[in-house]
Write an enzyme that holds these catalytic residues in place. Structure first.
Site, PDB file in Angstrom:
ATOM      1  N   LYS A   1     -50.147   2.217 -64.355  1.00 10.67           N
ATOM      2  CA  LYS A   1     -50.979   1.102 -63.912  1.00 10.67           C
ATOM      3  C   LYS A   1     -51.464   0.317 -65.126  1.00 10.67           C
ATOM      4  CE  LYS A   1     -55.389   1.483 -62.346  1.00 10.67           C
ATOM      5  NZ  LYS A   1     -56.230   0.405 -62.871  1.00 10.67           N
TER       6      LYS A   1
ATOM      7  N   THR B   1     -64.274   2.315 -55.683  1.00 16.10           N
ATOM      8  CA  THR B   1     -64.674   3.721 -55.557  1.00 16.10           C
ATOM      9  C   THR B   1     -65.870   4.084 -56.437  1.00 16.10           C
ATOM     10  OG1 THR B   1     -62.847   4.141 -57.075  1.00 16.10           O
ATOM     11  CG2 THR B   1     -62.499   4.717 -54.786  1.00 16.10           C
TER      12      THR B   1
ATOM     13  N   ARG C   1     -58.639   8.748 -66.571  1.00 15.70           N
ATOM     14  CA  ARG C   1     -59.180   9.607 -67.625  1.00 15.70           C
ATOM     15  C   ARG C   1     -58.785  11.080 -67.561  1.00 15.70           C
ATOM     16  NH1 ARG C   1     -64.861   6.766 -66.766  1.00 15.70           N
ATOM     17  NH2 ARG C   1     -63.833   6.432 -64.767  1.00 15.70           N
TER      18      ARG C   1
HETATM   19  O1  C5P Z   1     -60.239   6.936 -65.193  1.00 10.55           O
HETATM   20  P1  C5P Z   1     -60.205   6.843 -63.689  1.00 10.55           P
HETATM   21  O2  C5P Z   1     -59.378   7.945 -63.053  1.00 10.55           O
HETATM   22  O3  C5P Z   1     -61.573   6.693 -63.069  1.00 10.55           O
HETATM   23  O4  C5P Z   1     -59.405   5.476 -63.397  1.00 10.55           O
HETATM   24  C1  C5P Z   1     -59.377   4.901 -62.123  1.00 10.55           C
HETATM   25  C2  C5P Z   1     -58.635   3.614 -62.207  1.00 10.55           C
HETATM   26  O5  C5P Z   1     -58.524   3.065 -60.893  1.00 10.55           O
HETATM   27  C3  C5P Z   1     -59.280   2.557 -63.081  1.00 10.55           C
HETATM   28  O6  C5P Z   1     -58.221   1.922 -63.780  1.00 10.55           O
HETATM   29  C4  C5P Z   1     -59.919   1.581 -62.112  1.00 10.55           C
HETATM   30  O7  C5P Z   1     -59.853   0.257 -62.583  1.00 10.55           O
HETATM   31  C5  C5P Z   1     -59.024   1.740 -60.883  1.00 10.55           C
HETATM   32  N1  C5P Z   1     -59.646   1.433 -59.603  1.00 10.55           N
HETATM   33  C6  C5P Z   1     -60.777   2.074 -59.132  1.00 10.55           C
HETATM   34  N2  C5P Z   1     -61.316   1.728 -57.910  1.00 10.55           N
HETATM   35  C7  C5P Z   1     -60.726   0.817 -57.169  1.00 10.55           C
HETATM   36  C8  C5P Z   1     -59.556   0.170 -57.645  1.00 10.55           C
HETATM   37  C9  C5P Z   1     -59.041   0.537 -58.870  1.00 10.55           C
HETATM   38  O8  C5P Z   1     -61.306   2.962 -59.785  1.00 10.55           O
HETATM   39  N3  C5P Z   1     -61.204   0.526 -55.960  1.00 10.55           N
END
Ligand code: C5P
Length: 226
Positions: free
Chosen positions: A31, A117, A206
């Protein structure tokens, strides 16, 4: 079987390219989000594609219909596998994005972002959202009516969305955390629970990108869910 894991490369260019070399395109998709795209531009999408990865361009477009349709056209030109818009941009905006994609032979999957989220009930109510799950559900239905292929939502909301919008309406879920992790994500699930709820793709940042051994972490999550 194609991997349901999408690794979020929330990094600057050099770190992202370096990390991609430690991952395997047969085991995950990548992504490209706001940080990487803003620091590196579209070339990074082409570079990661040339290493064999499918790319989810996560720029969450939210603007007037004409502007969003043009941005989605540029994403199609880049050959991304998945692209998204904010469902709260409304049905005209989503429909114009969906129409644009019809012009392309190799169509990216078009996804609508529902409620982030990271947003919990308190923050939602400050935004005028009384109940996150029902708000997410109405945005999902609107996205479906507008011709989108699926939505981004919390793993906790997938079951209800699949019941109402059908099993083939794609659910992409961030907020994936191995147990006992605490950070800015609020509406979270473990990888296994997200798949059990019906998630089609898990966006994981992460827990993989900050791991000492990203490939081992990816493989261990894949083992947990398959
Ligand atoms: O590091 P982590 O697992 O929290 O990354 C989640 C990824 O998903 C981030 O790149 C964030 O921008 C993306 N995202 C999110 N919630 C959403 C859409 C995308 O956390 N509703």
């Amino acid at each position: 079987m194609s991997s349901p894991i999408i690794v979020a490369l929330d990094l600057e260019r050099d770190a992202a390219i370096k990390l991609s070399s430690r991952l395997d395109p047969n085991l995950c998709k990548l992504k490209v989000g706001n940080e990487l795209f803003t620091s590196s531009g579209p070339q990074v999408v082409l570079d990661l594609k040339s290493k064999g990865f499918d790319i989810f361009l996560d720029l969450k477009f939210h603007d007037i219909p004409n502007t969003v349709a043009s941005a989605v056209r540029e994403a199609c030109e880049l050959g991304v596998w998945m692209v998204n818009v904010h469902a709260s941009g409304g049905s005209k905006m989503m429909a114009s994005a969906a129409d644009t994609i019809l012009d392309y032979e190799s169509k990216p999957i078009l996804i609508g972002v529902t409620v982030l989220t990271s947003i919990g009930e308190d923050e939602a109510s400050s935004l005028g959202i009384n109940h996150i799950e029902s708000h997410t559900l109405s945005l999902a239905k609107l996205a479906k009516q507008s011709g989108l292929d699926g939505i981004v939502c919390s793993p906790q909301e997938v079951k209800k969305i699949k019941e109402d919008c059908g099993n083939d309406f794609i659910a992409v879920t961030p907020g994936i955390r191995p147990s006992n992790t605490e950070d800015d994500q609020t509406r979270i699930s473990t990888p296994k629970q997200a798949i059990a709820n019906g998630s089609d793709y898990l966006v994981i940042g992460r827990p993989i990108t900050r791991s000492a051994d990203p490939l081992a972490s990816l493989k261990s999550i894949l083992n947990e869910i398959t």
